[in-house]
Design a protein around this motif. Structure first.
Motif, short mmCIF file in Angstrom:
data_model
loop_
_atom_site.label_atom_id
_atom_site.label_comp_id
_atom_site.label_asym_id
_atom_site.label_seq_id
_atom_site.Cartn_x
_atom_site.Cartn_y
_atom_site.Cartn_z
N THR A 183 0.98 -2.79 5.82
CA THR A 183 0.72 -1.41 5.42
C THR A 183 1.22 -1.12 4.02
N SER A 184 2.06 -2.04 3.47
CA SER A 184 2.62 -1.82 2.14
C SER A 184 1.88 -2.68 1.12
N ASP A 185 2.61 -3.55 0.40
CA ASP A 185 1.98 -4.41 -0.61
C ASP A 185 2.80 -5.68 -0.76
N TYR A 186 2.35 -6.57 -1.64
CA TYR A 186 2.99 -7.86 -1.86
C TYR A 186 3.49 -7.97 -3.30
N LYS B 104 -1.83 -18.60 -3.75
CA LYS B 104 -2.92 -19.14 -4.57
C LYS B 104 -3.18 -20.60 -4.20
N ASP B 105 -4.45 -20.95 -4.06
CA ASP B 105 -4.88 -22.33 -3.73
C ASP B 105 -4.44 -22.77 -2.34
N LYS B 106 -4.03 -21.82 -1.49
CA LYS B 106 -3.68 -22.16 -0.10
C LYS B 106 -4.61 -21.38 0.83
N PRO B 107 -4.83 -21.87 2.04
CA PRO B 107 -5.73 -21.18 2.97
C PRO B 107 -5.08 -19.92 3.56
N ILE B 108 -4.72 -19.00 2.67
CA ILE B 108 -4.03 -17.77 3.08
C ILE B 108 -4.70 -16.58 2.42
N THR B 109 -4.93 -15.53 3.19
CA THR B 109 -5.48 -14.28 2.66
C THR B 109 -4.44 -13.18 2.85
N LEU B 110 -4.16 -12.44 1.79
CA LEU B 110 -3.18 -11.34 1.83
C LEU B 110 -3.93 -10.02 1.79
N GLY C 232 -4.10 -0.86 0.94
CA GLY C 232 -5.40 -0.39 0.46
C GLY C 232 -6.54 -1.18 1.05
N ASN C 233 -6.40 -2.54 1.11
CA ASN C 233 -7.44 -3.37 1.71
C ASN C 233 -7.62 -3.04 3.19
N LEU C 234 -6.50 -2.75 3.87
CA LEU C 234 -6.55 -2.45 5.30
C LEU C 234 -7.33 -1.16 5.56
N LEU C 235 -7.07 -0.11 4.76
CA LEU C 235 -7.80 1.15 4.92
C LEU C 235 -9.29 0.95 4.69
N TYR C 236 -9.62 0.10 3.70
CA TYR C 236 -11.03 -0.20 3.42
C TYR C 236 -11.67 -0.90 4.62
N LEU C 237 -10.94 -1.87 5.21
CA LEU C 237 -11.46 -2.61 6.35
C LEU C 237 -11.65 -1.69 7.55
N LEU C 238 -10.71 -0.77 7.75
CA LEU C 238 -10.83 0.20 8.85
C LEU C 238 -12.04 1.10 8.65
N GLU C 239 -12.19 1.57 7.43
CA GLU C 239 -13.32 2.47 7.12
C GLU C 239 -14.65 1.74 7.32
#
Length: 589
Positions: free
Chosen positions: A542-545, A554-560, A564-571
């Motif tokens: 819910t916060s940030d990184y 970077k260059d790892k199979p990880i998505t952060l 803001g991204n979460l609210l967009y995904l919910l919408e």
């Protein structure tokens, strides 16, 4: 004869002259005896007075010299006492600093990882698999119980032990004062006054330095007292955690002895988890047991060739007086890797059969997986590279210490590529269904525009994340499940994406945070992805990184995914909500 007469005559003349002078003097004295007596008397009186005065001056000077010597002695003694007090204070402060330095060094040593990894010894140990028993304990349950001691050092106890050896500043040796009397002269009075002044000064110096050392000691005692309290809390947590762990072992032991199906699988999982062939090997193990046909299925994430020690030897170069590291050639390492993987597989099967304490396993299915980087894409590629089914009655007849591991594996009708290091995928003989025992039933979470995601209950937040990602993955027929909080191993949800290219097992972690997510959380996710044998990890907050987190991912199979991204995904999926960090902090206080 004439010469002798001349000398006698001359002598008589001289004697006669002397007698005449004496007679005249005597006559003069007799005539003026009174006057002469007076003069002599006055002269004697004057002489006596002069001598008296000289004597008195001498006594005064002597007394003054004694007085000055006393004052000098007082000042010297004062300086000695002052110097002693100040030096003692300095030594005490030095002792306190040394105590702190010793404890800090002890604490640092305690927190320092002792890397004593020897690659040559590691290779030798791996080559001895099957030749030497991996488990030597008579009672296998001893592996399960946590009998370890709390190794964190009680810094407060160490401090108290050391602080007892620190001396205090001794009281100064004050000047002794004589009682007041009316007959004291000026010099004596001055000396007594000087003593009083020096005593007051010594007292002031002593009090100041004593208070300074006491305050410093008190400050340190309070500081280490707090460390002692934290140590006590950590000890209590350690004992409670140890008790809970051992209670679970007791429960597992009871259920295992009752031939409980899930407990049999868990028992063998725990055994295999305890076996560490090399600290650099990453592993992930899943076990399942089928009571009906008495089959134990083991799915094991095998080490990759990149995790193997590469050092063959250290060769001494006489001309340069140094040792040179000689590495295995690619061909040698490839051959070594394949041999040791087969050894490892046979050893794990043997351990599981040997520790079938209640004789409920008839067959073991072993599926070996790898999760190595595909050099063509740079991405991790999980694949099953070997699979074998072993019947207990046949397997226990094999003399494993003398076999050729690969030939033994093939004789058991095991399937694999000719070279395991090529990671050629094969179809497992029998697989475990993806119904992970950690999974729990999902819950529908209702939210609206008034819902502050940053302050909602953490468990509701995890189910909400599952819900939204289920909608996201269901587009391609994917599935998302929530794991139990007490057994999740750092996993909040697991997605199974059937897409043949980008799909696979995806680990999802939810962090309902009101502060920046540190890089340690991203590292933990990466470790979980490796341990789970997943193809990807997603971290939602819910916060940030921080910048460190993005650099690590970077260059790892990880998505952060941040707030803001979460609210967009919910919408995107028809949800309305908000994130107010400040409000959440106030609510969560």
């Amino acid at each position: 004869m004439a010469r002798r007469n001349d000398k006698a005559t001359g002598l008589l003349i001289i004697i006669g002259f002397v007698v005449f002078i004496i007679a005249k003097v005597f006559e003069f004295i007799m005539d003026y005896i009174v006057v002469i007596g007076v003069i002599v008397g006055i002269a004697l009186v004057i002489f006596a007075v002069v001598k008296f005065i000289e004597h008195q001056d001498s006594k005064k000077q002597q007394k003054l010299n004694i007085h000055n010597a006393i004052l000098k002695g007082l000042n010297e003694k004062y300086e000695q006492e002052k110097s002693r007090i100040e030096n003692k204070k300095e030594r005490i402060f030095q002792s306190l600093q040394k105590i702190q330095n010793d404890i800090i060094a002890l604490e640092n040593k305690q927190n320092t990882y002792n890397d004593s990894y020897d690659p040559i010894r590691a290779i030798s140990k791996l080559q001895n698999i099957l030749k030497v028993k991996t488990l030597s304990l008579n009672e296998i349950w001893d592996l399960f119980y946590d009998q370890g001691e709390f190794k964190v050092i009680n810094l407060n106890q160490r401090f108290e032990e050391k602080i007892r050896l620190v001396d205090e500043i001794n009281k100064p040796e004050y000047f002794e004062l004589k009682p007041n009397t009316e007959n004291k002269d000026k010099l004596s009075t001055e000396i007594e006054q000087k003593k009083k002044e020096l005593n007051q000064s010594l007292k002031s110096i002593y009090t100041s330095n004593l208070n300074s050392t006491k305050n410093k000691i008190h400050e340190l005692k309070e500081r280490y007292k707090q460390k002692g309290k934290l140590w006590t809390l950590e000890l209590e947590k350690f004992k409670e955690k140890q008790k809970q762990k051992n209670d679970k072992v007791d429960l597992l032991k009871a259920k295992y002895n009752e031939s409980n199906e899930s407990s049999i699988a868990e028992f063998h999982l725990q055994i295999l988890e305890k076996i560490i062939y090399d600290p650099n090997f990453h592993k992930s193990i899943t076990t399942d047991y089928n009571e009906e046909n008495k089959i134990l299925i083991i799915e094991y994430l095998l080490p990759t060739i990149e995790q193997f020690p590469e050092t063959k030897e250290f060769r001494y170069i006489k001309t340069r007086n140094e040792y040179k590291e000689i590495k295995f050639s690619d061909r040698e390492l490839d051959k070594l890797y394949n041999d040791i993987i087969y050894r490892l597989v046979l050893d794990l099967i043997s351990i599981s059969f040997e520790n079938d304490l209640i004789n409920v396993i008839k067959t073991i299915v072993f599926n070996g997986w790898t999760n190595a980087i595909n050099k063509a894409t740079g991405l991790y590629n999980k694949a099953c590279v070997l699979s074998v089914v072993c019947d207990k009655s046949e397997f226990i007849k094999i003399n494993l210490s003398e076999v050729d591991p690969k030939e033994c594996f093939k004789s058991l009708k095991g399937i694999s590529a000719n070279k395991i290091s090529n990671q050629t995928p094969i179809k497992p003989i029998i697989t475990i269904a993806n119904d992970d025992r950690r999974f729990v039933s999902s819950q529908e979470i209702g939210i609206d525009s008034s819902t502050n995601l940053a302050s909602m209950h953490w468990e509701d937040f995890e189910h909400l994340i599952r819900e939204i990602f289920e909608k996201e993955f269901s587009i391609n027929g994917g599935e998302v499940k929530v794991t139990q909080s007490s057994r999740d191993g750092g996993v909040d949800a697991i997605a199974f994406d059937p897409d043949p290219i980008r799909g696979g097992k995806i680990v999802i972690q939810a962090k309902r945070y009101t502060n920046i997510v540190g890089v340690s959380a991203v590292r933990d996710l990466y470790g979980t992805v490796m341990n789970e044998g997943a193809t990807k990890g997603i971290l939602v907050t819910t916060s940030d990184y921080g910048s460190d987190s993005f650099k690590f991912a970077k260059d790892k199979p990880i998505t952060l995914i941040n707030g803001g991204n979460l609210l967009y995904l919910l919408e995107k999926h028809g949800y309305t909500a908000r994130i107010n960090i400040k409000e959440a902090k106030d609510e969560l206080k």
